[in-house]
Design a protein around this motif. Structure first.
Motif, PDB file in Angstrom:
ATOM      1  N   LEU A  91       0.838  -1.194   0.000  1.00 22.91           N
ATOM      2  CA  LEU A  91       0.000   0.000   0.000  1.00 22.91           C
ATOM      3  C   LEU A  91       0.875   1.246   0.000  1.00 22.91           C
ATOM      4  O   LEU A  91       1.949   1.260   0.598  1.00 22.91           O
ATOM      5  CB  LEU A  91      -0.913   0.032   1.225  1.00 22.91           C
ATOM      6  CG  LEU A  91      -1.975  -1.052   1.327  1.00 22.91           C
ATOM      7  CD1 LEU A  91      -2.848  -0.806   2.548  1.00 22.91           C
ATOM      8  CD2 LEU A  91      -2.825  -1.134   0.075  1.00 22.91           C
ATOM      9  N   SER A  92       0.379   2.284  -0.667  1.00 23.22           N
ATOM     10  CA  SER A  92       1.097   3.561  -0.706  1.00 23.22           C
ATOM     11  C   SER A  92       0.121   4.680  -0.375  1.00 23.22           C
ATOM     12  O   SER A  92      -1.101   4.518  -0.500  1.00 23.22           O
ATOM     13  CB  SER A  92       1.690   3.791  -2.097  1.00 23.22           C
ATOM     14  OG  SER A  92       0.641   3.952  -3.045  1.00 23.22           O
ATOM     15  N   GLU A  93       0.672   5.827   0.010  1.00 21.03           N
ATOM     16  CA  GLU A  93      -0.177   6.972   0.317  1.00 21.03           C
ATOM     17  C   GLU A  93      -1.014   7.392  -0.889  1.00 21.03           C
ATOM     18  O   GLU A  93      -2.214   7.643  -0.744  1.00 21.03           O
ATOM     19  CB  GLU A  93       0.644   8.149   0.839  1.00 21.03           C
ATOM     20  CG  GLU A  93      -0.237   9.329   1.204  1.00 21.03           C
ATOM     21  CD  GLU A  93       0.524  10.482   1.815  1.00 21.03           C
ATOM     22  OE1 GLU A  93      -0.082  11.567   1.925  1.00 21.03           O
ATOM     23  OE2 GLU A  93       1.697  10.316   2.181  1.00 21.03           O
ATOM     24  N   PRO A  94      -0.451   7.460  -2.097  1.00 17.88           N
ATOM     25  CA  PRO A  94      -1.286   7.829  -3.248  1.00 17.88           C
ATOM     26  C   PRO A  94      -2.450   6.851  -3.477  1.00 17.88           C
ATOM     27  O   PRO A  94      -3.551   7.274  -3.825  1.00 17.88           O
ATOM     28  CB  PRO A  94      -0.313   7.820  -4.430  1.00 17.88           C
ATOM     29  CG  PRO A  94       1.026   8.076  -3.812  1.00 17.88           C
ATOM     30  CD  PRO A  94       0.973   7.391  -2.470  1.00 17.88           C
ATOM     31  N   LEU A  95      -2.211   5.571  -3.281  1.00 10.06           N
ATOM     32  CA  LEU A  95      -3.286   4.588  -3.445  1.00 10.06           C
ATOM     33  C   LEU A  95      -4.386   4.810  -2.411  1.00 10.06           C
ATOM     34  O   LEU A  95      -5.581   4.814  -2.742  1.00 10.06           O
ATOM     35  CB  LEU A  95      -2.746   3.163  -3.330  1.00 10.06           C
ATOM     36  CG  LEU A  95      -3.819   2.061  -3.338  1.00 10.06           C
ATOM     37  CD1 LEU A  95      -4.536   2.013  -4.688  1.00 10.06           C
ATOM     38  CD2 LEU A  95      -3.210   0.718  -2.994  1.00 10.06           C
ATOM     39  N   VAL A  96      -4.006   5.013  -1.157  1.00  6.19           N
ATOM     40  CA  VAL A  96      -4.990   5.239  -0.098  1.00  6.19           C
ATOM     41  C   VAL A  96      -5.790   6.499  -0.391  1.00  6.19           C
ATOM     42  O   VAL A  96      -7.026   6.507  -0.289  1.00  6.19           O
ATOM     43  CB  VAL A  96      -4.308   5.311   1.293  1.00  6.19           C
ATOM     44  CG1 VAL A  96      -5.309   5.710   2.369  1.00  6.19           C
ATOM     45  CG2 VAL A  96      -3.647   3.981   1.633  1.00  6.19           C
ATOM     46  N   ARG A  97      -5.118   7.564  -0.782  1.00  3.14           N
ATOM     47  CA  ARG A  97      -5.809   8.812  -1.122  1.00  3.14           C
ATOM     48  C   ARG A  97      -6.786   8.593  -2.280  1.00  3.14           C
ATOM     49  O   ARG A  97      -7.896   9.109  -2.284  1.00  3.14           O
ATOM     50  CB  ARG A  97      -4.807   9.905  -1.470  1.00  3.14           C
ATOM     51  CG  ARG A  97      -4.084  10.452  -0.263  1.00  3.14           C
ATOM     52  CD  ARG A  97      -3.096  11.553  -0.657  1.00  3.14           C
ATOM     53  NE  ARG A  97      -2.785  12.383   0.483  1.00  3.14           N
ATOM     54  CZ  ARG A  97      -3.535  13.372   0.939  1.00  3.14           C
ATOM     55  NH1 ARG A  97      -4.657  13.665   0.355  1.00  3.14           N
ATOM     56  NH2 ARG A  97      -3.167  14.063   1.985  1.00  3.14           N
ATOM     57  N   GLU A  98      -6.372   7.819  -3.259  1.00  3.44           N
ATOM     58  CA  GLU A  98      -7.224   7.568  -4.420  1.00  3.44           C
ATOM     59  C   GLU A  98      -8.483   6.784  -4.040  1.00  3.44           C
ATOM     60  O   GLU A  98      -9.584   7.140  -4.454  1.00  3.44           O
ATOM     61  CB  GLU A  98      -6.451   6.805  -5.495  1.00  3.44           C
ATOM     62  CG  GLU A  98      -7.274   6.539  -6.739  1.00  3.44           C
ATOM     63  CD  GLU A  98      -6.500   5.809  -7.826  1.00  3.44           C
ATOM     64  OE1 GLU A  98      -7.159   5.295  -8.731  1.00  3.44           O
ATOM     65  OE2 GLU A  98      -5.255   5.752  -7.769  1.00  3.44           O
TER      66      GLU A  98
END
Length: 125
Positions: A91-98
């Motif tokens: 998991l990455s921050e951009p994925l979570v934000r998306e």
């Protein structure tokens, strides 16, 4: 991404969205993010692990569960329309934000046009 980072990324993404409200209808252990009274994000710590649950298009939910081992069917939610994220290395921050933003937009598009805080077809695009 560890549990704190997961919750922080989801919270930061939600707080940037117009019309968002944070409530605690299930007690202090559950952060429930709503837009115009409808849930788009839930967060808690379950059995010692952080959990983030968001709404997703059914096809996207299948693809995300297949690609990321940290993503599963929504905990205590409709398994077709909700997914849950747990901490993990893929998991990455951009994925979570998306996924948080997409959840918000899925909920907004079900609201009557007169009370939508944004146009879901144009927001962020």
């Amino acid at each position: 991404m560890d549990g704190r980072e997961l919750h922080d990324a989801a919270t930061a993404a939600a707080q940037e969205l117009p019309g968002m409200a944070l409530e605690y209808p299930f007690g202090p252990d559950w952060d429930v993010f709503k837009v115009r009274g409808k849930v788009f994000l839930l967060q808690t710590v379950l059995r010692g692990s952080e959990l983030v649950t968001v709404k997703a298009h059914p096809d996207d939910a299948v693809a995300l569960r297949a690609e990321f081992p940290e993503i599963s069917s929504g905990y205590h939610m409709n398994k077709r329309h909700w997914i849950s994220l747990r901490p993990g290395p893929s998991l990455s921050e951009p994925l979570v934000r998306e996924v948080v933003t997409e959840s918000y937009l899925r909920v907004v598009e079900t609201l009557p046009r007169a009370i939508r805080p944004v146009d879901p077809a144009r927001f962020g695009r």
